[in-house]
Design a protein around this motif. Structure first.
Motif, short mmCIF file in Angstrom:
data_model
loop_
_atom_site.label_atom_id
_atom_site.label_comp_id
_atom_site.label_asym_id
_atom_site.label_seq_id
_atom_site.Cartn_x
_atom_site.Cartn_y
_atom_site.Cartn_z
N THR A 149 4.89 -2.00 3.82
CA THR A 149 4.35 -2.11 2.48
C THR A 149 4.15 -3.58 2.16
O THR A 149 4.37 -4.46 3.00
N SER A 150 3.74 -3.87 0.92
CA SER A 150 3.67 -5.24 0.43
C SER A 150 4.64 -5.38 -0.75
O SER A 150 5.42 -4.46 -1.04
N GLY A 151 4.58 -6.50 -1.46
CA GLY A 151 5.58 -6.78 -2.49
C GLY A 151 5.68 -5.72 -3.56
O GLY A 151 6.79 -5.32 -3.95
N GLU B 199 7.43 -5.88 5.49
CA GLU B 199 6.98 -6.31 4.16
C GLU B 199 5.94 -7.40 4.35
O GLU B 199 6.26 -8.54 4.67
N GLY B 200 4.66 -7.04 4.18
CA GLY B 200 3.55 -7.97 4.36
C GLY B 200 3.22 -8.64 3.03
O GLY B 200 2.67 -8.00 2.13
N GLN B 201 3.52 -9.91 2.91
CA GLN B 201 3.33 -10.62 1.64
C GLN B 201 1.85 -10.92 1.37
O GLN B 201 1.08 -11.15 2.29
N ARG B 202 1.52 -10.94 0.11
CA ARG B 202 0.17 -11.30 -0.33
C ARG B 202 0.28 -12.03 -1.67
O ARG B 202 1.38 -12.18 -2.22
N GLY B 203 -0.85 -12.48 -2.19
CA GLY B 203 -0.84 -13.26 -3.42
C GLY B 203 -0.20 -12.50 -4.57
O GLY B 203 -0.54 -11.35 -4.84
N ALA B 204 0.73 -13.14 -5.25
CA ALA B 204 1.46 -12.53 -6.35
C ALA B 204 1.56 -13.55 -7.49
O ALA B 204 1.07 -14.66 -7.34
N PRO B 205 2.16 -13.19 -8.65
CA PRO B 205 2.93 -11.98 -8.96
C PRO B 205 2.03 -10.79 -9.30
O PRO B 205 0.81 -10.91 -9.33
N GLY C 62 5.51 -15.43 -0.79
CA GLY C 62 6.18 -15.44 -2.08
C GLY C 62 7.27 -14.41 -2.28
O GLY C 62 7.86 -14.35 -3.35
N ASP C 63 7.58 -13.60 -1.26
CA ASP C 63 8.51 -12.48 -1.46
C ASP C 63 9.88 -12.70 -0.82
O ASP C 63 10.66 -11.76 -0.72
N LEU C 64 10.17 -13.92 -0.38
CA LEU C 64 11.42 -14.15 0.33
C LEU C 64 12.63 -13.78 -0.53
O LEU C 64 13.52 -13.05 -0.09
N PRO D 144 19.58 -1.77 7.33
CA PRO D 144 18.14 -1.95 7.19
C PRO D 144 17.72 -3.32 7.70
O PRO D 144 18.40 -4.32 7.45
N VAL D 145 16.61 -3.35 8.42
CA VAL D 145 16.05 -4.61 8.91
C VAL D 145 14.66 -4.77 8.31
O VAL D 145 13.82 -3.88 8.41
N ILE D 146 14.44 -5.92 7.68
CA ILE D 146 13.15 -6.20 7.04
C ILE D 146 12.40 -7.24 7.87
O ILE D 146 12.93 -8.33 8.13
N ILE D 147 11.21 -6.89 8.30
CA ILE D 147 10.34 -7.85 8.99
C ILE D 147 9.40 -8.42 7.94
O ILE D 147 8.53 -7.73 7.42
N LEU D 148 9.58 -9.69 7.63
CA LEU D 148 8.84 -10.34 6.55
C LEU D 148 7.63 -11.07 7.14
O LEU D 148 7.78 -12.09 7.81
N THR D 149 6.46 -10.54 6.87
CA THR D 149 5.22 -11.13 7.38
C THR D 149 4.36 -11.55 6.18
O THR D 149 4.82 -11.57 5.05
N ASP D 150 3.11 -11.87 6.43
CA ASP D 150 2.16 -12.17 5.34
C ASP D 150 0.77 -11.79 5.79
O ASP D 150 0.53 -11.51 6.97
N LEU D 151 -0.16 -11.79 4.84
CA LEU D 151 -1.53 -11.35 5.15
C LEU D 151 -2.15 -12.17 6.27
O LEU D 151 -2.85 -11.62 7.12
#
Length: 583
Positions: free
Chosen positions: A274-276, A300-306, A317-319, A360-367
């Motif tokens: 998913t994303s943020g 968790e694929g990060q994208r422009g937020a909030p 931005g989701d760290l 739980p393991v979170i793989i933190l990526t981005d767009l």
């Protein structure tokens, strides 16, 4: 002569920009060349302004670069919006109807006017075919073989029928021959050395994560479509029958995470992405996975937020969001792969760690990482699977699912195994899973159990840290400056270091992949030895800098932060390093 050349195709959504970029990537990798492709697009089906950029080289490429050299623009918007990012003495390929002056470009360039629309009308009633004409023109300019282009077109359109295949072949050949005849003497400042014997393959970050999960034995995947991770769902849906994977698209992200937790509890390797915004809905259940000690992998694929923010743009931005997901303290792992290739191996690593430590393991990526497409030469498919402490029937007599152990890891039984019944609930419990949350809560004996269970879970993180390889510096150990980055920014940082080296500036980088548990001592020991520090992040708030300060007490004052939705580029880092050292 440059050994790297970058091509940008620009037009409106619906002009087939992504299709010609896909053809270009396949042509290059089949010609033995390296590529790094990225795109810019908006949340519209048709219209707007979109581009796809392919960087091509004889050698490995770490980022999508800074400026492009060849612009193919199908309308005037390419001159308005893309030309500022074109290098001096670049090439502009366009139809004669796209009129502009030197003042519109503002730098030296080579004008390659090709009757794209005229040729398109000759072979089809569809104006979109002008993109294929332009593709042929680019292939000649790059000095690549039309025969290879022909084979790629046959492959891409093989299911469309002979009419579509011939239409595209003729259109591409028309563009190729026109530039060959009219612009044969145009100067070239680059040299590519194609070698089909060195054929590569290409993957996006999303494909790498999906293929890595499959290679790790993932058997259940659930997701609600959300940019930038929707292609992972597409990959699993396309390959589900062949690979024996159950793929589900539930009604929302709450259902997604709970279905996956159920699948993992039942004993299969399960993943969600998913994303943020979607992760916000998942947070309570992520905490539940920590409480009932179910191994699950979350991308968790990060994208422009909030909020909805910039859904088609990148950001880191989701760290803090993933670190603080859910209620209270529970053990978790957060990993941030630094490249597409590493994303493949990280997916495998995530499943092994999740099951070994039942967290739980979170793989933190981005767009940027998810949607970048890169060339690879090979992947190591000699994969080791570690399923952790799974008990067999009859192995333990007095079974305690949440038995207190030295490592905090307890024996895990699967539903249906005889004599291994237990309660897996979101409430606090004792070693056998009996709840202590209602009428027992607060009683003196229960206070001790509560403390013991919390400490049992949390001490897993001590042993998880021992699994992580120690962080290493990339570059010269005796550097004038150390660049600190995490996740996808490492590619641009590496290229910046190589560029600085050419100018006699020694730089190195601490690229952080293992975010939680945090390797505080190791990171501190590296940073205290640095002469100068520069923090590079794709966000406004310098989240990694804050995390480093929290764990080590080291505050990095010099920062390069980008938060306009675009990736940090090598030259931005080069300029910032020079600015710091000059001061």
């Amino acid at each position: 002569m440059k050994d790297k050349i970058t091509v940008r195709f620009a037009g409106a959504a619906g002009d087939g920009i992504e299709t010609v970029a896909e053809i270009m990537v396949k042509l290059c990798i089949r010609s033995g060349l390296h590529v790094y492709a990225y795109r810019g697009y908006q949340s519209v089906i048709r219209g707007g302004h979109v581009w796809s950029q392919i960087r091509i080289s004889n050698n490995r490429i770490y980022s999508f670069g800074d400026f492009f050299d060849i612009l193919v623009t199908l309308n005037k918007d390419g001159i308005l919006y893309d030309v500022p990012y074109m290098s001096a003495n670049g090439y502009i390929i366009h139809d004669p109807s796209v009129k502009f002056k030197y003042e519109d470009v503002g730098k030296p360039y080579y004008d390659i006017s090709v009757p794209l629309i005229e040729f398109a009308k000759k072979f089809s009633r569809l104006p979109i075919v002008q993109n294929t004409v332009a593709l042929g023109a680019v292939v000649y300019l790059l000095g690549l073989s039309f025969e290879y282009l022909k084979n790629v077109i046959l492959d891409i359109f093989k299911d469309k029928g002979d009419e579509v295949i011939n239409m595209n072949l003729n259109a591409a050949l028309a563009g190729y021959d026109y530039v060959k005849e009219v612009y044969k003497d145009i100067p070239r400042s680059f040299q590519l050395n194609p070698d089909p014997n060195k054929r590569k393959f290409a993957m996006s970050g999303n494909q790498a994560l999906a293929f890595g999960a499959y290679s790790a034995g993932c058997k259940f995947y659930a997701a609600y479509p959300m940019t930038p991770v929707s292609p992972i769902l597409h990959w699993f849906a396309e390959h589900s029958k062949k690979c024996g994977i159950i793929v589900v698209q539930p009604e929302d992200e709450i259902a997604v995470i709970n279905m996956a937790i159920g699948a993992a509890h039942a004993g299969v390797r399960a993943m969600v992405a998913t994303s943020g915004g979607g992760f916000s809905l998942m947070s309570e259940s992520v905490s539940m996975a920590g409480m009932i000690e179910v191994p699950i992998v979350i991308v968790e694929g990060q994208r422009g937020a909030p909020s909805t923010g910039l859904p088609t743009k990148t950001e880191q931005g989701d760290l803090r969001q993933v670190l603080g997901a859910g209620q209270g303290s529970y053990p978790k792992i957060v990993l941030a792969p630094r490249s597409v290739e590493e994303a493949f191996y990280t997916a495998i690593e995530a499943f092994n760690l999740a099951e070994k430590y039942q967290v739980p393991v979170i793989i933190l990526t981005d767009l940027y990482l998810n949607e970048s497409i890169v060339s690879l030469e090979k992947l190591n498919l000699d994969i080791k699977i570690d399923r952790g402490w799974l008990v067999n029937e009859g192995e333990i007599k007095d079974y305690k699912r949440y038995m207190i152990t030295e490592t905090g890891v307890s024996p895990r039984a699967l539903p249906g195994q005889r004599e291994y019944n237990y309660t897996a609930a979101s409430d606090e419990h004792d070693e056998k899973g009996h709840l202590i949350s209602d009428v027992l809560a607060g009683l003196p004996s229960m206070l001790k159990i509560r403390n013991a269970m919390m400490e049992k879970r949390m001490k897993k993180e001590k042993y998880i840290l021992q699994e992580f390889p120690p962080p290493k510096l990339y570059g010269d150990e005796e550097a004038d400056i150390t660049i600190v980055c995490w996740g996808s920014t490492s590619g641009a940082v590496r290229e910046a270091i190589e560029e600085l080296k050419k100018e006699g500036i020694k730089a190195n980088a601490l690229e952080i992949k293992y975010i939680h548990p945090f390797q505080a001592e190791e990171v501190k020991n590296i940073l205290i030895k640095a002469k100068r520090l520069l923090l590079v992040e794709n966000n406004y708030s310098a989240f990694m800098g804050g995390l480093i300060a929290e764990h080590t007490g080291i505050i990095i004052k010099d920062k390069l932060l980008r938060y306009d939705g675009e990736p940090i580029t090598p030259l931005q880092i080069v300029y910032k390093v020079k600015e710091i050292l000059n001061n």
